[in-house]
Design a protein around this motif. Structure first.
Motif, PDB file in Angstrom:
ATOM      1  N   ASN A 188      45.595   2.944  74.807  1.00 46.44           N
ATOM      2  CA  ASN A 188      46.042   3.789  73.705  1.00 46.44           C
ATOM      3  C   ASN A 188      47.295   4.572  74.091  1.00 46.44           C
ATOM      4  O   ASN A 188      48.237   4.694  73.299  1.00 46.44           O
ATOM      5  CB  ASN A 188      44.928   4.753  73.271  1.00 46.44           C
ATOM      6  N   PHE A 189      47.297   5.110  75.311  1.00 46.92           N
ATOM      7  CA  PHE A 189      48.472   5.851  75.762  1.00 46.92           C
ATOM      8  C   PHE A 189      49.697   4.945  75.805  1.00 46.92           C
ATOM      9  O   PHE A 189      50.799   5.366  75.419  1.00 46.92           O
ATOM     10  CB  PHE A 189      48.201   6.453  77.137  1.00 46.92           C
ATOM     11  N   SER A 190      49.506   3.717  76.231  1.00 46.83           N
ATOM     12  CA  SER A 190      50.638   2.791  76.355  1.00 46.83           C
ATOM     13  C   SER A 190      51.245   2.441  75.001  1.00 46.83           C
ATOM     14  O   SER A 190      52.378   1.935  74.935  1.00 46.83           O
ATOM     15  CB  SER A 190      50.194   1.502  77.058  1.00 46.83           C
ATOM     16  N   ASP A 224      47.159  -3.233  85.896  1.00 46.46           N
ATOM     17  CA  ASP A 224      47.237  -4.685  86.090  1.00 46.46           C
ATOM     18  C   ASP A 224      46.157  -5.398  85.278  1.00 46.46           C
ATOM     19  O   ASP A 224      46.423  -6.430  84.645  1.00 46.46           O
ATOM     20  CB  ASP A 224      47.079  -5.042  87.575  1.00 46.46           C
ATOM     21  N   ARG A 225      44.944  -4.866  85.290  1.00 48.99           N
ATOM     22  CA  ARG A 225      43.857  -5.482  84.521  1.00 48.99           C
ATOM     23  C   ARG A 225      44.185  -5.516  83.030  1.00 48.99           C
ATOM     24  O   ARG A 225      43.799  -6.445  82.320  1.00 48.99           O
ATOM     25  CB  ARG A 225      42.544  -4.714  84.737  1.00 48.99           C
ATOM     26  N   LEU A 226      44.890  -4.487  82.571  1.00 47.88           N
ATOM     27  CA  LEU A 226      45.238  -4.399  81.158  1.00 47.88           C
ATOM     28  C   LEU A 226      46.508  -5.168  80.815  1.00 47.88           C
ATOM     29  O   LEU A 226      46.876  -5.266  79.638  1.00 47.88           O
ATOM     30  CB  LEU A 226      45.425  -2.923  80.769  1.00 47.88           C
ATOM     31  N   GLY A 227      47.191  -5.693  81.821  1.00 48.97           N
ATOM     32  CA  GLY A 227      48.433  -6.411  81.581  1.00 48.97           C
ATOM     33  C   GLY A 227      49.576  -5.501  81.148  1.00 48.97           C
ATOM     34  O   GLY A 227      50.506  -5.937  80.466  1.00 48.97           O
ATOM     35  N   LEU A 228      49.521  -4.225  81.562  1.00 47.15           N
ATOM     36  CA  LEU A 228      50.561  -3.270  81.188  1.00 47.15           C
ATOM     37  C   LEU A 228      51.623  -3.216  82.282  1.00 47.15           C
ATOM     38  O   LEU A 228      51.318  -3.107  83.458  1.00 47.15           O
ATOM     39  CB  LEU A 228      49.953  -1.885  80.994  1.00 47.15           C
ATOM     40  N   GLU A 229      52.865  -3.273  81.868  1.00 51.72           N
ATOM     41  CA  GLU A 229      53.970  -3.221  82.816  1.00 51.72           C
ATOM     42  C   GLU A 229      54.213  -1.787  83.265  1.00 51.72           C
ATOM     43  O   GLU A 229      54.092  -0.846  82.475  1.00 51.72           O
ATOM     44  CB  GLU A 229      55.244  -3.772  82.178  1.00 51.72           C
ATOM     45  N   TYR A 230      54.571  -1.634  84.538  1.00 53.88           N
ATOM     46  CA  TYR A 230      54.809  -0.308  85.091  1.00 53.88           C
ATOM     47  C   TYR A 230      55.778  -0.401  86.257  1.00 53.88           C
ATOM     48  O   TYR A 230      56.042  -1.480  86.796  1.00 53.88           O
ATOM     49  CB  TYR A 230      53.496   0.341  85.556  1.00 53.88           C
ATOM     50  N   GLY A 231      56.299   0.739  86.639  1.00 53.72           N
ATOM     51  CA  GLY A 231      57.146   0.844  87.816  1.00 53.72           C
ATOM     52  C   GLY A 231      57.043   2.252  88.360  1.00 53.72           C
ATOM     53  O   GLY A 231      56.440   3.139  87.737  1.00 53.72           O
ATOM     54  N   MET A 232      57.637   2.481  89.534  1.00 45.73           N
ATOM     55  CA  MET A 232      57.557   3.792  90.182  1.00 45.73           C
ATOM     56  C   MET A 232      58.818   4.614  89.924  1.00 45.73           C
ATOM     57  O   MET A 232      59.925   4.071  89.880  1.00 45.73           O
ATOM     58  CB  MET A 232      57.354   3.630  91.692  1.00 45.73           C
ATOM     59  N   ILE A 233      58.618   5.913  89.768  1.00 44.36           N
ATOM     60  CA  ILE A 233      59.728   6.838  89.593  1.00 44.36           C
ATOM     61  C   ILE A 233      59.901   7.638  90.875  1.00 44.36           C
ATOM     62  O   ILE A 233      59.002   8.359  91.300  1.00 44.36           O
ATOM     63  CB  ILE A 233      59.469   7.782  88.402  1.00 44.36           C
ATOM     64  N   HIS A 234      61.061   7.478  91.499  1.00 42.54           N
ATOM     65  CA  HIS A 234      61.382   8.204  92.730  1.00 42.54           C
ATOM     66  C   HIS A 234      62.516   9.205  92.534  1.00 42.54           C
ATOM     67  O   HIS A 234      62.628  10.174  93.284  1.00 42.54           O
ATOM     68  CB  HIS A 234      61.777   7.223  93.832  1.00 42.54           C
ATOM     69  N   THR A 235      63.395   8.944  91.548  1.00 42.28           N
ATOM     70  CA  THR A 235      64.553   9.796  91.305  1.00 42.28           C
ATOM     71  C   THR A 235      64.627  10.139  89.818  1.00 42.28           C
ATOM     72  O   THR A 235      64.021   9.467  88.969  1.00 42.28           O
ATOM     73  CB  THR A 235      65.853   9.087  91.701  1.00 42.28           C
ATOM     74  N   ARG A 245      57.382   5.714  78.687  1.00 41.67           N
ATOM     75  CA  ARG A 245      56.253   6.634  78.786  1.00 41.67           C
ATOM     76  C   ARG A 245      55.937   6.800  80.272  1.00 41.67           C
ATOM     77  O   ARG A 245      56.332   5.968  81.087  1.00 41.67           O
ATOM     78  CB  ARG A 245      55.026   6.149  78.010  1.00 41.67           C
ATOM     79  N   PHE A 246      55.211   7.884  80.593  1.00 42.18           N
ATOM     80  CA  PHE A 246      55.114   8.262  81.998  1.00 42.18           C
ATOM     81  C   PHE A 246      53.710   8.743  82.346  1.00 42.18           C
ATOM     82  O   PHE A 246      53.025   9.341  81.513  1.00 42.18           O
ATOM     83  CB  PHE A 246      56.117   9.391  82.303  1.00 42.18           C
ATOM     84  N   ILE A 247      53.288   8.481  83.594  1.00 45.42           N
ATOM     85  CA  ILE A 247      52.015   8.974  84.104  1.00 45.42           C
ATOM     86  C   ILE A 247      52.282   9.789  85.362  1.00 45.42           C
ATOM     87  O   ILE A 247      53.024   9.360  86.252  1.00 45.42           O
ATOM     88  CB  ILE A 247      51.036   7.824  84.420  1.00 45.42           C
ATOM     89  N   ILE A 248      51.670  10.981  85.414  1.00 44.96           N
ATOM     90  CA  ILE A 248      51.705  11.811  86.617  1.00 44.96           C
ATOM     91  C   ILE A 248      50.304  11.786  87.204  1.00 44.96           C
ATOM     92  O   ILE A 248      49.396  12.438  86.686  1.00 44.96           O
ATOM     93  CB  ILE A 248      52.116  13.256  86.294  1.00 44.96           C
ATOM     94  N   PRO A 249      50.063  11.002  88.263  1.00 42.27           N
ATOM     95  CA  PRO A 249      48.734  10.969  88.879  1.00 42.27           C
ATOM     96  C   PRO A 249      48.573  12.163  89.812  1.00 42.27           C
ATOM     97  O   PRO A 249      49.511  12.948  90.006  1.00 42.27           O
ATOM     98  CB  PRO A 249      48.759   9.651  89.658  1.00 42.27           C
ATOM     99  N   MET A 279      57.447   0.324  78.785  1.00 39.73           N
ATOM    100  CA  MET A 279      56.951   0.203  80.155  1.00 39.73           C
ATOM    101  C   MET A 279      56.619   1.595  80.689  1.00 39.73           C
ATOM    102  O   MET A 279      57.285   2.576  80.368  1.00 39.73           O
ATOM    103  CB  MET A 279      57.979  -0.485  81.039  1.00 39.73           C
ATOM    104  N   ILE A 280      55.607   1.680  81.520  1.00 36.05           N
ATOM    105  CA  ILE A 280      55.118   2.952  82.045  1.00 36.05           C
ATOM    106  C   ILE A 280      55.765   3.254  83.393  1.00 36.05           C
ATOM    107  O   ILE A 280      55.789   2.422  84.292  1.00 36.05           O
ATOM    108  CB  ILE A 280      53.588   2.911  82.221  1.00 36.05           C
ATOM    109  N   GLY A 281      56.282   4.468  83.522  1.00 30.96           N
ATOM    110  CA  GLY A 281      56.806   4.935  84.796  1.00 30.96           C
ATOM    111  C   GLY A 281      55.800   5.848  85.460  1.00 30.96           C
ATOM    112  O   GLY A 281      55.339   6.816  84.848  1.00 30.96           O
TER     113      GLY A 281
END
Length: 197
Positions: A192-194, A20-31, A40-44, A1-3
């Motif tokens: 690919n990243f996922s 969402d379109r890709l059906g990839l699960e994700y959540g938010m990192i606050h701490t 795996r992680f994304i920094i926008p 899952m992607i944070g």
């Protein structure tokens, strides 16, 4: 899952819509503890690199990011944050990848910011570009670019000069373009990243 690293300087909606379109699960990192929930992680990031770095530092997440050993993807300003320095505000950044982020030179006689679709040339064997046509176009919006360095640049683009479209050091990847706004090629890159180990 992607944070997704949430620090108030990213275009979260476009990114989550693409996931969402890709059906990839994700959540938010606050701490810092939230990192343990994801593999795996994304920094926008959008806007000013110096301001984004200050916001990231205020979250207290930088030490945890520096110690990540799982795949990390920085997008646009999120990519620039991976470098050591930006001319935007003369800002010291995370220094994960020893490169500098520079302003496009006005003497190049190009319109700044660089906005729109641009061809990206990936080096052979680049796992992020599996299934993506050579020379595919991606969507850019930026006034600053990351210098080319053969040790870390894994894809190039050209706008007045050649610059790093994608960089990598170990498990850290950065893309200057917005894959979430780059149609099928961008979605394939996110997919690919996922799937990176």
């Amino acid at each position: 899952m992607i944070g997704i690293v949430y620090y108030g300087a990213g275009n979260i909606f476009s990114l989550t819509a693409a996931l969402d379109r890709l059906g990839l699960e994700y959540g938010m990192i606050h701490t810092a503890e939230d990192f343990d929930k994801f593999d795996r992680f994304i920094i926008p990031g959008v806007g000013h690199a110096g301001s984004a770095m200050k916001k990231l530092e205020q979250t207290g997440l930088v030490p945890a990011i520096l110690n990540l050993r799982k795949p990390v993807l920085g997008i646009c300003v999120g990519m620039q944050l991976l470098t050591e320095f930006s001319e935007e505000g003369n800002s010291t950044l995370t220094g994960i990848i020893p490169l500098k982020t520079r302003l496009f030179d006005e003497h190049l006689k190009i319109k700044i910011p660089h906005t729109g679709w641009n061809r990206v040339s990936a080096l052979p064997g680049n796992v992020l570009f599996d299934g993506i046509s050579p020379g595919a176009h991606f969507y850019f919006v930026h006034s600053y670019f990351i210098e080319f360095n053969s040790n870390f640049t894994i894809a190039l683009a050209e706008y007045g000069i050649k610059f790093s479209a994608v960089i990598q050091k170990n498990n850290f990847f950065g893309v200057q373009f917005h894959p979430e706004k780059s149609g099928l090629a961008g979605e394939q890159l996110l997919k690919n990243f996922s799937q990176l180990a």
